[in-house]
Design a protein around this motif. Structure first.
Motif, short mmCIF file in Angstrom:
data_model
loop_
_atom_site.label_atom_id
_atom_site.label_comp_id
_atom_site.label_asym_id
_atom_site.label_seq_id
_atom_site.Cartn_x
_atom_site.Cartn_y
_atom_site.Cartn_z
N PRO A 185 9.17 8.15 -5.17
CA PRO A 185 8.00 7.78 -5.98
C PRO A 185 7.24 9.01 -6.44
N GLY A 186 6.86 8.99 -7.70
CA GLY A 186 6.11 10.09 -8.27
C GLY A 186 6.97 11.24 -8.75
N VAL A 187 8.26 11.21 -8.44
CA VAL A 187 9.18 12.28 -8.83
C VAL A 187 10.28 11.75 -9.75
N ASP A 188 10.92 10.64 -9.33
CA ASP A 188 12.01 10.07 -10.10
C ASP A 188 11.47 9.19 -11.22
N TYR A 189 12.40 8.77 -12.08
CA TYR A 189 12.02 8.04 -13.29
C TYR A 189 12.80 6.74 -13.42
N GLU A 227 7.55 7.68 -17.86
CA GLU A 227 8.52 6.80 -17.22
C GLU A 227 8.59 7.06 -15.71
N ARG A 228 7.60 7.76 -15.20
CA ARG A 228 7.62 8.09 -13.79
C ARG A 228 7.41 6.84 -12.94
N MET A 229 8.22 6.69 -11.91
CA MET A 229 8.16 5.49 -11.09
C MET A 229 7.21 5.64 -9.90
N LEU A 230 6.54 4.53 -9.58
CA LEU A 230 5.75 4.44 -8.36
C LEU A 230 6.09 3.10 -7.69
N VAL A 231 5.71 2.98 -6.43
CA VAL A 231 5.98 1.77 -5.66
C VAL A 231 4.76 0.85 -5.70
N GLU A 249 -0.15 7.58 -15.83
CA GLU A 249 -0.23 8.50 -14.69
C GLU A 249 -1.60 8.50 -14.01
N ASP A 250 -2.14 7.29 -13.80
CA ASP A 250 -3.41 7.21 -13.09
C ASP A 250 -3.23 6.79 -11.64
N GLY A 251 -1.97 6.62 -11.21
CA GLY A 251 -1.68 6.32 -9.82
C GLY A 251 -1.78 4.86 -9.43
N SER A 252 -1.99 3.97 -10.41
CA SER A 252 -2.06 2.55 -10.11
C SER A 252 -1.45 1.77 -11.26
N ARG A 253 -1.06 0.52 -10.95
CA ARG A 253 -0.48 -0.31 -12.01
C ARG A 253 -1.59 -1.04 -12.75
N ASN A 254 -1.64 -0.87 -14.05
CA ASN A 254 -2.64 -1.51 -14.89
C ASN A 254 -2.04 -2.77 -15.51
N SER A 255 -2.87 -3.81 -15.61
CA SER A 255 -2.38 -5.07 -16.15
C SER A 255 -3.54 -5.87 -16.71
N GLY A 256 -3.20 -6.88 -17.53
CA GLY A 256 -4.19 -7.80 -18.06
C GLY A 256 -4.80 -7.36 -19.38
N LEU A 257 -5.55 -8.28 -19.96
CA LEU A 257 -6.19 -8.01 -21.25
C LEU A 257 -7.15 -6.84 -21.17
N ALA A 258 -7.88 -6.75 -20.07
CA ALA A 258 -8.89 -5.69 -19.95
C ALA A 258 -8.26 -4.31 -19.98
N THR A 299 -1.04 -7.48 -23.67
CA THR A 299 -1.06 -8.74 -24.40
C THR A 299 -0.12 -9.75 -23.77
N GLU A 300 -0.14 -10.95 -24.31
CA GLU A 300 0.74 -12.02 -23.86
C GLU A 300 2.21 -11.66 -23.98
N PHE A 301 2.51 -10.71 -24.84
CA PHE A 301 3.91 -10.41 -25.15
C PHE A 301 4.42 -9.17 -24.42
N ASP A 302 3.60 -8.58 -23.56
CA ASP A 302 4.06 -7.46 -22.73
C ASP A 302 4.72 -8.01 -21.48
N PRO A 303 5.92 -7.54 -21.13
CA PRO A 303 6.59 -8.02 -19.91
C PRO A 303 5.70 -7.81 -18.68
N GLY A 304 5.56 -8.84 -17.89
CA GLY A 304 4.74 -8.73 -16.68
C GLY A 304 3.27 -8.53 -16.96
N TYR A 305 2.85 -8.69 -18.21
CA TYR A 305 1.44 -8.58 -18.59
C TYR A 305 0.81 -7.26 -18.18
N GLY A 306 1.59 -6.17 -18.18
CA GLY A 306 1.01 -4.89 -17.80
C GLY A 306 2.05 -3.78 -17.87
N GLU A 307 1.75 -2.67 -17.19
CA GLU A 307 2.73 -1.60 -17.12
C GLU A 307 4.03 -2.15 -16.53
#
Length: 877
Positions: free
Chosen positions: A209-213, A226-230, A262-271, A275-283
């Motif tokens: 996490p934080g190194v691989d993509y 495209e950096r992956m986190l858990v 790259e803010d260290g958290s998964r962002n999701s939702g309208l705020a 949008t409705e058409f983004d997979p998983g409604y977020g990153e």
């Protein structure tokens, strides 16, 4: 401060189905005489009197009264007529003050039962209606809302793995009348967005996490965005210890996501701008595809993008959110404090993926969440919203409807209610009605007393200082109760307060004083002959509360009978609050509307955790689980399910701000947790047998119920029903065979053929195969395909094989095919590696087998050797 949790924890009971499938001890309900006068619920006049005397802010209406803006010129009601009303009669009643509830331009009705807001001025006309059978108030002051190893315990995981049918619930629709659902929790998305490679940037063979993509744009290069986190699937254990919140990948429970900003958290939702058409409604977030099931995401194995929501619709009283249109908006409208209960139930029903450890019973089914009270928390309970949910479910192809709410002390308990009749109509149409039987058995809110004319019956109850919650004490400002009996008589009820004041309770809805408190009582007889006196005791000052101490109700009867008492307050829910001095348990403690004829009642037993305070050990029936029979003797509990899975946690904005994760889980108990196990089983059966009737499905569940040392053999009984839920036997009609050893998958590439014949099964079982020839997350062949298939004519192709035996065991393998140039480079590197490793000289094989997820295969023996060494090194690590 309003109490938000009133709507967050509900549970129910059930009763026996009607007709030929009714249990043998179910009495035949009486029918109303033709041409009899309509029954008008006495609570219409009682509520009007309370509004006139005390106003809408009175504690009579619970807590601190009705919310501002609530209509006070009438009350919600369910009206049962002898048949469908003609347009002219609908119009006449509308003009008289019967405001029909509508969805669009259609009046809400189920069969001949209609939902309306009835103005008090309309009651004289209703009482003269020749077609009205029963006008019932549809408002109550108090409503209560009632995995991995539990899914395995009931046989759901085994059922989903069987080759012959693959029971995952695909095509089935589950409706849940509940508190809401967190539409952004990863447990409610399907891994249908495609398969993506991950890039091992540090060449250590495991995701870092934080190194691989994750190669989201499929250009073969890891980019900064495209950096992956858990995304940890952390859980709160029994002792409230947070487990698995470590940022390290557990392929069976965690997710991966791309930290695009790259803010260290998964962002999701309208705020967050999605949008409705983004997979998983977020990153983008992904499920690791551990093909070879070695507990590691190996190089060559891919990740599956979570794409579409499992929630088809999220319906509230005031609005509706639909997948593909505006479902994402349901996360941003202030429901956060109320979605805990429904999120947990939804998780048990449809959460997760069938190939991972933490999954619901029917993870491939769709969910419709009916959240009737979410728009007006604390406003009491209007059955009209639940009624509309039943209507919608019947019209929307719902296969099973879960009723995760209850009225514990102010509703009929003999199956005679109008909403209960609507449940019967829906069940006749094929919608199975699953009801938790409630957690009332140890709450000290149920009592039974035999009274004769020669004795004075005494039902005493205790009022304490208030309900303590989070360092605050809520005074018992209002108390609600009912006393039921079956013999045709009109006893006299005398109420004595804790301060010694005494009054004969008038039962005509008039309000009288008793010390500094008010009391009101009404008398009614149900369509099935159950007599009831309902009473409300309240203090004009809700901050003071009802007088503390022991109260007494004296019953002077004119005929011998058993009197059943129920009591509740606005705050304590299933906990002990206002309590009977001589409570009874072990019988009769089921709650409405599980008392309906159509309800399939579910009790709860301990799946994994003992509760010493409850008196239940692992595998035993929970002490708090409601027991039958119904007041008229009908059997209520049909089956029992486990009640303690880990389920998705619907977090509120306050919890998120405090650092909670939107991917977390928590223990979910009560009969509310047991019922969705049964509803999920119904979805599995309906997906495989779409034409099966509700009765046929219920019969299969009952016939398949498991008996053991905990249940005993004297079944069915009032607590266990027919025994413990056995999903496997219900789905397949036979007990599961003992779990076998899983097979081993292996791929051999020879010339233009991809071959899985080297796969094997330790038990000698015949294997089935399926292939994803480009590893895009979509299977190119179905189960039953042969072990050999043509090699894809493509460069840089990754092949995915899945094999399974006939008893629930499965395994997988991945094979990487490189371009000719890459193969030459790999071969040169492999020869050098083999020389350095002193590889033994042997005849080079002409085939290329792979039972692991190796990423370096060529035609040379050295490639095979190095691949085996890499696999061995991974296993050691």
């Amino acid at each position: 401060m309003r109490r938000a949790v009133v709507l967050a924890f509900a549970v129910f009971a059930t009763s026996s189905p009607v007709g030929a499938q009714s249990p043998p001890d179910a009495p035949t309900p009486p029918t109303l005489p033709v041409g009899s006068a309509p029954i008008i619920d006495e609570r219409f006049a009682a509520i009007e009197a309370a509004l006139r005397v005390d106003g809408p802010s009175s504690a009579y209406f619970g807590g601190r009264g009705l919310p501002a803006g609530t209509r006070t010129d009438g009350v919600a009601a369910l009206l049962r007529f002898s048949g469908e009303l003609p347009p002219a009669e609908l119009a006449d009643l509308l003009a008289a003050g019967v405001n029909w509830h509508q969805r669009g331009d259609v009046v809400v009705r189920v069969g001949s039962i209609y939902s309306a807001f009835v103005e008090f001025r309309a009651l004289p006309l209703l009482s003269q209606s020749a077609s009205l059978v029963y006008a019932e108030v549809g408002w109550h002051p108090v409503v209560l809302s009632p995995l991995e190893s539990t899914g395995a315990q009931i046989g759901a995981i085994r059922a989903r793995a069987m080759p012959s049918l693959e029971a995952g619930g695909a095509g089935a629709v589950i409706g849940d009348i509940d508190s809401g659902v967190d539409v952004l929790h990863p447990h409610f998305f399907r891994p249908d967005g495609g398969a993506f490679a991950w890039i091992d940037a540090d060449n250590d063979g495991v995701p870092t996490p934080g190194v691989d993509y994750i190669d989201y744009d499929r250009d073969g290069v890891g980019s900064f965005n495209e950096r992956m986190l858990v995304l940890d699937g952390a859980v709160f254990e029994q002792g409230k210890e947070l487990v698995n919140d470590d940022g390290q990948l557990d392929v069976t429970r965690d997710w991966l996501y791309i930290d695009a900003n790259e803010d260290g958290s998964r962002n999701s939702g309208l705020a967050a701008g999605f949008t409705e058409f983004d997979p998983g409604y977020g990153e983008p977030m992904f499920v690791p595809d551990d093909a070879d099931r070695n507990g590691v995401l190996d190089v060559g194995e891919r990740v599956l993008l979570l794409g579409s929501s499992k929630v088809r619709r999220f319906v509230t009283t005031a609005r509706s959110y639909t997948r593909g249109e505006n479902l994402i908006a349901a996360a941003d409208v202030g429901f956060g404090e109320q979605i805990f209960h429904g999120t947990g139930v939804a998780s048990i029903l449809v959460g997760g993926e069938s190939f991972r450890a933490r999954s619901g019973v029917a993870p491939d089914a769709d969910l419709i969440m009916y959240s009737s009270h979410i728009d007006a928390p604390g406003a009491g309970f209007e059955e009209s919203a639940q009624f509309a949910s039943i209507q919608d479910a019947a019209q929307s192809g719902v296969d099973v409807l879960v009723h995760e709410w209850t009225v514990p002390a102010t509703a009929p308990i003999d199956g005679s209610g109008n909403l209960e009749e609507a449940m019967r109509v829906a069940r006749d149409g094929g919608v199975v009605q699953v009801n938790p039987v409630g957690n009332l058995n140890r709450a000290e809110k149920h009592t039974e007393l035999d009274v004769t004319p020669a004795t004075v019956g005494r039902m005493g109850f205790q009022v304490g200082a208030g309900f303590a919650s989070q360092d605050q004490v809520y005074p018992y400002s209002s108390i609600y109760g009912s006393i039921y009996w079956r013999v045709d008589q009109q006893p006299v009820f005398t109420l004595r307060s804790a301060t010694g004041d005494e009054v004969v309770m008038p039962t005509d809805g008039s309000i009288v004083s008793i010390g500094s408190n008010n009391v009101q009582a009404t008398s009614s007889t149900s369509t099935r002959g159950t007599r009831r006196v309902g009473f409300v005791i309240w203090n004009a000052d809700p901050d003071v509360g009802v007088a503390q101490g022991d109260w007494m109700i004296e019953i002077a009867a004119t005929a011998a009978d058993r009197f059943v008492g129920r009591i509740a307050d606005f705050w304590s829910g299933w906990s002990v609050g206002v309590r009977w001095l001589n409570p009874t348990s072990g019988a009769g403690t089921v709650v409405y509307p599980a008392t309906a004829d159509a309800a399939f009642g579910v009790g709860a037993y301990s799946g994994r955790f003992a509760l010493p305070d409850d008196g239940s050990g692992v595998g035993e029936l929970r002490g708090y689980s409601g027991r039958g029979p119904r007041i008229d003797g009908a059997r209520v509990v049909r089956i029992a399910g486990p009640d303690d899975p880990y389920a998705a946690w619907g977090v509120s904005p306050a919890w998120l701000e405090a650092g909670a994760g939107r991917s977390w889980f928590t223990l979910f108990g009560g009969t509310s947790g047991a019922a969705p196990h049964v509803a999920g089983a119904v979805a599995l059966m309906r997906s495989l047998s779409p034409a099966a009737t509700a009765v046929e499905i219920e019969d299969r569940l009952v016939a398949a119920a498991r008996r053991d040392a905990m249940t005993g053999t004297a079944l069915p009984d009032r607590g266990w029903g027919a025994g413990k839920l056995d999903v496997y036997s219900a789905v397949y009609g036979a007990p599961a065979r003992p779990m076998n050893s899983p097979p081993v998958a292996a791929i051999v590439v020879q010339d233009t053929v991809v071959d899985g014949e080297r796969s094997s099964d330790p038990d000698g079982d015949e294997l089935q195969f399926r292939w994803d020839l480009d590893y895009d997350g979509v299977w190119d062949t179905e189960w039953g395909a042969g072990p050999r298939t043509e090699l894809p004519n493509s460069d840089d192709r990754v092949i995915r094989l899945e094999v399974r035996d006939g008893r629930g065991g499965a395994a997988g393998a991945v094979f990487v095919i490189h371009t000719p140039d890459q193969q030459m480079e790999d071969a040169d590197a492999d020869v050098a590696a083999a020389v350095d490793s002193s590889a033994p000289g042997s005849e080079p094989p002409s085939e290329r087998p792979c039972g692991c997820s190796s990423a370096a295969e060529s035609a040379s023996w050295s490639t095979l050797f190095v691949g085996l060494m890499l696999a061995r090194r991974r296993r050691r690590r």
